[in-house]
Scaffold this active site. Structure first.
Site, PDB file in Angstrom:
ATOM      1  N   SER A  97       0.657  -1.288  -0.024  1.00  0.00           N
ATOM      2  CA  SER A  97      -0.043  -0.152   0.072  1.00  0.00           C
ATOM      3  C   SER A  97       0.841   1.450   0.057  1.00  0.00           C
ATOM      4  O   SER A  97       0.501   2.279  -0.629  1.00  0.00           O
ATOM      5  CB  SER A  97      -0.929   0.158   1.165  1.00  0.00           C
ATOM      6  N   HIS A 115       0.381   4.614   4.326  1.00  0.00           N
ATOM      7  CA  HIS A 115      -0.114   5.196   3.206  1.00  0.00           C
ATOM      8  C   HIS A 115       0.349   6.855   2.895  1.00  0.00           C
ATOM      9  O   HIS A 115       1.030   7.060   1.904  1.00  0.00           O
ATOM     10  CB  HIS A 115      -1.600   5.201   3.103  1.00  0.00           C
TER      11      HIS A 115
END
Length: 513
Positions: free
Chosen positions: A439, A494
């Site tokens: 991610s 993220h």
């Protein structure tokens, strides 16, 4: 997230989007709205009884009544490119059984008429349209316009359009542009193009926008720009049509000897309408178009070339080398997932730990390799699928822009750097975390794309770069809200990946002084 729940989320999301788009259209497409709304409601209701049955039944209805008609319509459009009107009419007739509403059955009549005209049966084609040329018919405007187009009565078509201004569908605006070129009204053609382009962009109809640009360049005799369109935006256009429009550009650009040779080669075709177009060219001597254009038209042409240059630099790449880096990273993620399955399961914490999941305290104790290996491990199918989907979409775009080496550099800096950031937080006494997934690297790709658009907006003043930067910022905001609302998702992974991607993107884009 299990596979059944993933299927249901796809069904829910896509059907709601279809309902919204169907009701936003003018006129409203009530057939699509009812079908998709019904699938959504039925699947949602059944999910309270059994998630498995809801996924099976809802997914099946979605495949049959949504996906299959969409794929069928795409195939019809593909056949229309190659003037395969008979096949398109047959498939359109079959699709009406799956989607009888919203006038899908009305497509068959024009397609049958075009199939007759293509075989040289022009009289029969026109006769088949006559019963539908009354206001009582839902396709009466289409039937009238098609009669002019089949007979290549360009001037009559223009006159008819002017008498029905505001009533004729946008579909015929492209034919209007061509008709103006065919009748030698080049300045008016360019002004109409300026009015038509924003409408096609707003609709996202970039294929028709490319065709409109093709007509403009061809009738203005710009052979070089036509050739570039065929190498990029219209590279999938049928070779026979490419040759025709290349010859048209030569014909109107003062290179009639080149155009004539190309037209003579094309006369071997069996398509009657195509032959009509070729004979019309050869029988209509013209003066070179550039000598007939006024200063405003020249300005429009130059502005169009500038816009195309910016779109090719900052838009979606349509002609790029194979994305070996993207596919290689996808393969590595799949390989790691397969190994995890073989060793005991991708959701088995002990298996993931043995393969290299990130545990900050262990990384700080000397196991730094976990910063790398953890970016290729995933917790379950849904986690893997979402990251690989993002990698596929974003990776191909970014690799085409940066090249293999710089693309891999951005990906690894973002992925490893985000894991390193989580590890450093452990030094501040934060809670121990167990982290896996690509991610951070995928968010880094979004950050790098934002850097490309930022540079295009600030340095090149490209309007498309500014518009796309806004879209990227919106995606990042939505992702941040989503991350913060779900405790299991590592927001800092993220966020740090996105920031590192943006910074590394600016770094690799920097030109040496």
């Amino acid at each position: 997230m299990t596979f059944d729940r993933l299927v249901l989320w796809i069904v829910y999301f896509s059907t709601l989007v279809f309902v919204w788009r169907s009701l936003a259209n003018h006129p409203k497409q009530w057939g699509w709205a009812i079908v998709c709304g019904g699938i959504f409601s039925f699947s949602l209701g059944l999910s309270f009884v059994s998630i498995t049955w809801a996924a099976m039944v809802g997914g099946g209805l979605w495949l049959l009544l949504v996906l299959l008609p969409i794929l069928g319509l795409r195939q019809i459009n593909q056949w229309l490119k190659y003037d395969e009107y008979g096949r398109a009419a047959l498939l359109a007739r079959c699709l009406t059984w799956l989607h009888p509403a919203d006038g899908w059955g009305d497509r068959v009549i024009p397609l049958n008429a075009l199939a007759l005209a293509q075989r040289g049966q022009t009289v029969q084609a026109v006769q088949s349209l006559k019963p539908h040329q009354t206001p009582k018919s839902p396709i009466y405007l289409t039937a009238i316009a098609l009669e002019f187009l089949i007979q290549r009565q360009w001037q009559e078509f223009i006159t008819w359009l002017q008498s029905h201004e505001g009533q004729v569908p946008l579909n015929f605006a492209l034919y209007h542009l061509r008709a103006l070129g065919e009748t030698g009204r080049f300045d008016l053609m360019l002004r109409e193009f300026v009015a038509l382009s924003p409408r096609l962009k707003d609709l996202g109809d970039f294929e028709r926008l490319s065709l409109a640009r093709l007509y403009v360049f061809a009738f203005c005799g710009d052979s070089q720009s036509v050739s570039r369109l065929f190498k990029r935006e219209l590279r999938d256009y049928p070779p026979m049509k490419q040759q025709f429009w290349q010859a048209t550009a030569d014909w109107y650009g003062g290179r009639s000897h080149l155009g004539q040779q190309r037209f003579q080669d094309l006369l071997k075709t069996r398509h009657h309408l195509f032959k009509q177009d070729i004979h019309h060219r050869l029988e209509t001597p013209v003066k070179p178009t550039p000598a007939q254009l006024n200063s405003l038209s020249f300005h429009i042409l130059e502005q169009l070339k500038t816009t195309l240059t910016q779109e090719r630099r900052y838009g979606t790449p349509v002609s790029a080398p194979p994305a070996f880096g993207t596919w290689g990273l996808i393969a590595l993620n799949l390989l790691a997932f397969y190994i995890a399955i073989r060793l005991g399961g991708s959701q088995n914490v002990w298996v993931l730990y043995r393969l290299g999941a990130l545990v900050p305290s262990h990384a700080l104790a000397g196991e730094w390799w976990r910063l790398v290996t953890s970016t290729f491990l995933h917790f379950g199918v849904a986690h893997l699928a979402m990251n690989l989907f993002g990698l596929y979409i974003l990776g191909k775009f970014l690799e085409a822009r940066l090249g293999l080496i710089r693309f891999l550099l951005v990906y690894l800096i973002s992925g490893i750097g985000s894991m390193g950031f989580i590890t450093l937080l452990a030094l501040q006494g934060s809670n121990e975390q167990f982290v896996v997934g690509a991610s951070g690297a995928v968010m880094g790709l979004i950050g790098a794309i934002a850097a490309i658009f930022w540079q295009g907006w600030r340095q090149d003043k490209a309007e498309i770069a500014r518009e796309r930067l806004r879209s990227i910022v919106l995606i990042i905001l939505i992702q941040a809200i989503f991350d913060l609302s779900i405790p299991e998702i590592c927001f800092l992974c993220h966020a740090s990946g996105g920031v590192l991607g943006f910074l590394s993107g600016l770094l690799v884009l920097r030109k040496p002084s």
